[in-house]
Design an enzyme around this catalytic site. Structure first.
Site, PDB file in Angstrom:
ATOM      1  N   ASP A 100       0.846  -1.200   0.000  1.00  0.00           N
ATOM      2  CA  ASP A 100       0.000   0.000   0.000  1.00  0.00           C
ATOM      3  C   ASP A 100       0.883   1.252   0.000  1.00  0.00           C
ATOM      4  OD1 ASP A 100      -2.419   1.417   0.209  1.00  0.00           O
ATOM      5  OD2 ASP A 100      -2.384   1.392   2.408  1.00  0.00           O
ATOM      6  N   HIS A 101       0.621   2.183  -0.903  1.00  0.00           N
ATOM      7  CA  HIS A 101       1.352   3.463  -0.980  1.00  0.00           C
ATOM      8  C   HIS A 101       2.869   3.304  -0.979  1.00  0.00           C
ATOM      9  CE1 HIS A 101      -2.175   6.039  -0.653  1.00  0.00           C
ATOM     10  NE2 HIS A 101      -2.633   5.222   0.266  1.00  0.00           N
ATOM     11  N   GLU A 134      -1.486   5.937  -8.639  1.00  0.00           N
ATOM     12  CA  GLU A 134      -2.471   6.951  -8.204  1.00  0.00           C
ATOM     13  C   GLU A 134      -2.303   8.227  -9.002  1.00  0.00           C
ATOM     14  OE1 GLU A 134      -3.103   7.286  -3.986  1.00  0.00           O
ATOM     15  OE2 GLU A 134      -3.514   9.433  -4.109  1.00  0.00           O
ATOM     16  N   HIS A 149      -7.645  10.141   3.648  1.00  0.00           N
ATOM     17  CA  HIS A 149      -7.266   9.148   4.651  1.00  0.00           C
ATOM     18  C   HIS A 149      -7.620   9.611   6.060  1.00  0.00           C
ATOM     19  CE1 HIS A 149      -4.406   7.958   1.328  1.00  0.00           C
ATOM     20  NE2 HIS A 149      -4.998   6.819   1.618  1.00  0.00           N
ATOM     21  N   HIS A 184      -9.317   4.918  -2.411  1.00  0.00           N
ATOM     22  CA  HIS A 184      -8.621   4.979  -1.116  1.00  0.00           C
ATOM     23  C   HIS A 184      -9.493   5.766  -0.136  1.00  0.00           C
ATOM     24  CE1 HIS A 184      -4.379   3.620  -1.918  1.00  0.00           C
ATOM     25  NE2 HIS A 184      -4.971   3.457  -3.076  1.00  0.00           N
ATOM     26  N   GLY A 185      -9.031   5.807   1.116  1.00  0.00           N
ATOM     27  CA  GLY A 185      -9.688   6.655   2.119  1.00  0.00           C
ATOM     28  C   GLY A 185     -11.168   6.378   2.268  1.00  0.00           C
ATOM     29  N   SER A 189     -12.876   4.516   4.687  1.00  0.00           N
ATOM     30  CA  SER A 189     -13.468   4.148   5.981  1.00  0.00           C
ATOM     31  C   SER A 189     -14.737   4.958   6.209  1.00  0.00           C
ATOM     32  CB  SER A 189     -12.471   4.412   7.114  1.00  0.00           C
ATOM     33  OG  SER A 189     -11.560   3.331   7.209  1.00  0.00           O
ATOM     34  N   ASN A 195     -10.324   0.669  -0.186  1.00  0.00           N
ATOM     35  CA  ASN A 195      -9.345   0.593   0.905  1.00  0.00           C
ATOM     36  C   ASN A 195      -9.917   1.038   2.239  1.00  0.00           C
ATOM     37  OD1 ASN A 195      -7.664   0.085  -1.249  1.00  0.00           O
ATOM     38  ND2 ASN A 195      -6.114   1.589  -0.668  1.00  0.00           N
ATOM     39  N   ASP A 198      -8.822   1.111   6.343  1.00  0.00           N
ATOM     40  CA  ASP A 198      -7.858   0.897   7.422  1.00  0.00           C
ATOM     41  C   ASP A 198      -8.331   1.557   8.721  1.00  0.00           C
ATOM     42  OD1 ASP A 198      -5.628   0.306   8.910  1.00  0.00           O
ATOM     43  OD2 ASP A 198      -4.367   1.868   8.034  1.00  0.00           O
TER      44      ASP A 198
HETATM   45  P1  13P Z   1      -8.909   5.040   5.467  1.00  0.00           P
HETATM   46  O1  13P Z   1      -8.015   5.928   6.265  1.00  0.00           O
HETATM   47  O2  13P Z   1     -10.165   5.740   5.070  1.00  0.00           O
HETATM   48  O3  13P Z   1      -9.207   3.753   6.133  1.00  0.00           O
HETATM   49  O4  13P Z   1      -8.144   4.708   4.087  1.00  0.00           O
HETATM   50  C1  13P Z   1      -7.208   3.661   4.021  1.00  0.00           C
HETATM   51  C2  13P Z   1      -6.416   3.680   2.771  1.00  0.00           C
HETATM   52  O5  13P Z   1      -6.725   4.336   1.801  1.00  0.00           O
HETATM   53  C3  13P Z   1      -5.222   2.819   2.729  1.00  0.00           C
HETATM   54  O6  13P Z   1      -4.501   2.980   1.557  1.00  0.00           O
HETATM   55  O1  G3H Z   2      -3.279   4.981   3.597  1.00  0.00           O
HETATM   56  C1  G3H Z   2      -2.688   4.714   4.627  1.00  0.00           C
HETATM   57  C2  G3H Z   2      -3.063   3.514   5.410  1.00  0.00           C
HETATM   58  O2  G3H Z   2      -4.114   3.815   6.283  1.00  0.00           O
HETATM   59  C3  G3H Z   2      -1.868   2.968   6.097  1.00  0.00           C
HETATM   60  O3  G3H Z   2      -1.470   3.817   7.124  1.00  0.00           O
HETATM   61  O4  G3H Z   2       0.938   4.275   6.645  1.00  0.00           O
HETATM   62  O5  G3H Z   2      -0.005   4.549   8.962  1.00  0.00           O
HETATM   63  O6  G3H Z   2       0.314   2.263   7.976  1.00  0.00           O
HETATM   64  P1  G3H Z   2       0.053   3.724   7.720  1.00  0.00           P
HETATM   65 ZN    ZN Z   3      -4.612   4.956   0.759  1.00  0.00          ZN
END
Ligand code: 13P
Ligand code: G3H
Ligand code: ZN
Length: 315
Positions: free
Chosen positions: A81-82, A133, A179, A210-211, A213, A253, A255
């Site tokens: 991821d990223h 992205e 995020h 992404h983002g 949640s 996504n 998280d």
């Molecule tokens: P959230 O912060 O909305 O859960 O997004 C997670 C994400 O995009 C991880 O790449």
């Molecule tokens: O997009 C980011 C994810 O929520 C992962 O977060 O880089 O803190 O592990 P992190």
């Molecule tokens: Zn993300």
């Protein structure tokens, strides 16, 4: 069984989205596998750069391989991821990841194309698929004028040019999400018109959100009631996932919501049992609550119940 995101997207396109869940530790990994087996869903495990360095970059790999053995019917992709370029190359060389994300979205369009293309060439040579992205998540604030806000969203014409120039396998688009737990300060929401325009230019091409949640208000209230301080936290309406899937979004996504489950379980546990100190006690509750949370998300994404169909397609 580890598969590529490309295989999962082929089954999902236009019908449902696959949940992409970040993991950082044992309890999350166990809860994720349990939740996906309970809901009979294929899924994507995401490992961020931060997760790789939390203990040791090989630790999560060992947990996932063990889980694959414990849950032999599971079907999932392992995704960086990223990633930056160096981390993508490290994951490609490792032979473990089936998919990597190169995030050069903060660079100019030309530089983003150049970096993404290098990663795509190296990954494809080893059968690994790539997400990139275009556009910038976050920062789409209420006080920003509409034109300025839209300037950060993905440009549909650029999206087509980007995919053609890089041969990337999926594209994360900025359509108004960000995020973390504080996504919207007012009435902002998802820009479905941008998704529609991208899908028109890139038919049958997998898009990523992404983002995503949803930051459930009940969860936030419970955390705050147990000593937390998350005022004004707000997320994406999970009832909009299916509409996004119909417009070509195949990966969503999540998280932050999982982190909220962890925070609620542990805050409530230590509030209610101040005399306890065995880490396994809240750990057991968390694994069970996390599994329930994952199964619920899979229902909302539409990938619950898809496991056997996907098994036939990936064989
Ligand atoms: P959230 O912060 O909305 O859960 O997004 C997670 C994400 O995009 C991880 O790449
Ligand atoms: O997009 C980011 C994810 O929520 C992962 O977060 O880089 O803190 O592990 P992190
Ligand atoms: Zn993300």
């Amino acid at each position: 069984m580890i598969v590529t995101t490309k295989q999962l997207f082929a089954a999902a396109y236009g019908k449902y989205a696959i949940g992409a869940y970040n993991i950082n530790n044992l309890e999350q990994t166990m809860g994720l596998f349990r939740g996906c087996m309970d809901s009979q869903a294929p899924f994507i495990i995401q490992i961020s750069k931060g997760a790789r360095s939390f203990t040791h970059k090989n630790m999560l790999e060992a947990l996932i391989r063990a889980s694959d053995g414990i849950f032999p019917d599971s079907i999932f992709a392992v995704h960086l991821d990223h990633g930056d370029e160096a981390t993508c190359f490290d994951c490609i060389a490792s032979g473990f990841y089936s998919s990597v994300m190169i995030d050069a979205s903060s660079e100019s369009f030309e530089k983003n194309v150049e970096i993404t293309k290098r990663v795509v060439d190296a990954a494809h040579a080893k059968g690994i698929v790539v997400e990139a992205e275009l556009g910038q998540l976050g920062g789409v604030e209420e006080h920003v004028k509409v034109d300025e806000a839209n300037a950060k969203l993905t440009d549909p014409d650029q999206a087509k040019e980007f995919v053609e120039k890089t041969s990337v396998d999926s594209l994360a688009c900025a359509i108004g999400t960000s995020h973390g737990a504080f996504k919207f300060t007012g009435s902002q929401g998802l820009h479905f018109e941008v998704l529609e325009a991208i899908q028109k230019r890139l038919p049958n091409f997998p898009l990523v959100m992404h983002g995503s949640s949803s930051v459930p208000q009940e969860e936030v209230a419970r955390i705050n009631a147990a000593g937390g301080n998350l005022k004004g936290a707000k997320g994406v309406d999970e009832n909009q996932f299916k509409r996004a899937a119909e417009l070509g979004v195949t990966k969503i996504n999540i998280d932050t919501d999982g982190r909220l489950v962890w925070t609620r379980v542990h805050r409530e546990f230590f509030r209610d049992f101040p005399e306890k100190f065995d880490l396994r006690d809240p750990g057991k509750i968390f694994m069970s609550e996390y599994a329930k949370f994952i199964a619920h998300k899979n229902e909302k994404l539409g990938n619950a119940g898809q496991l056997e169909l996907v098994r036939k397609l990936v064989k």
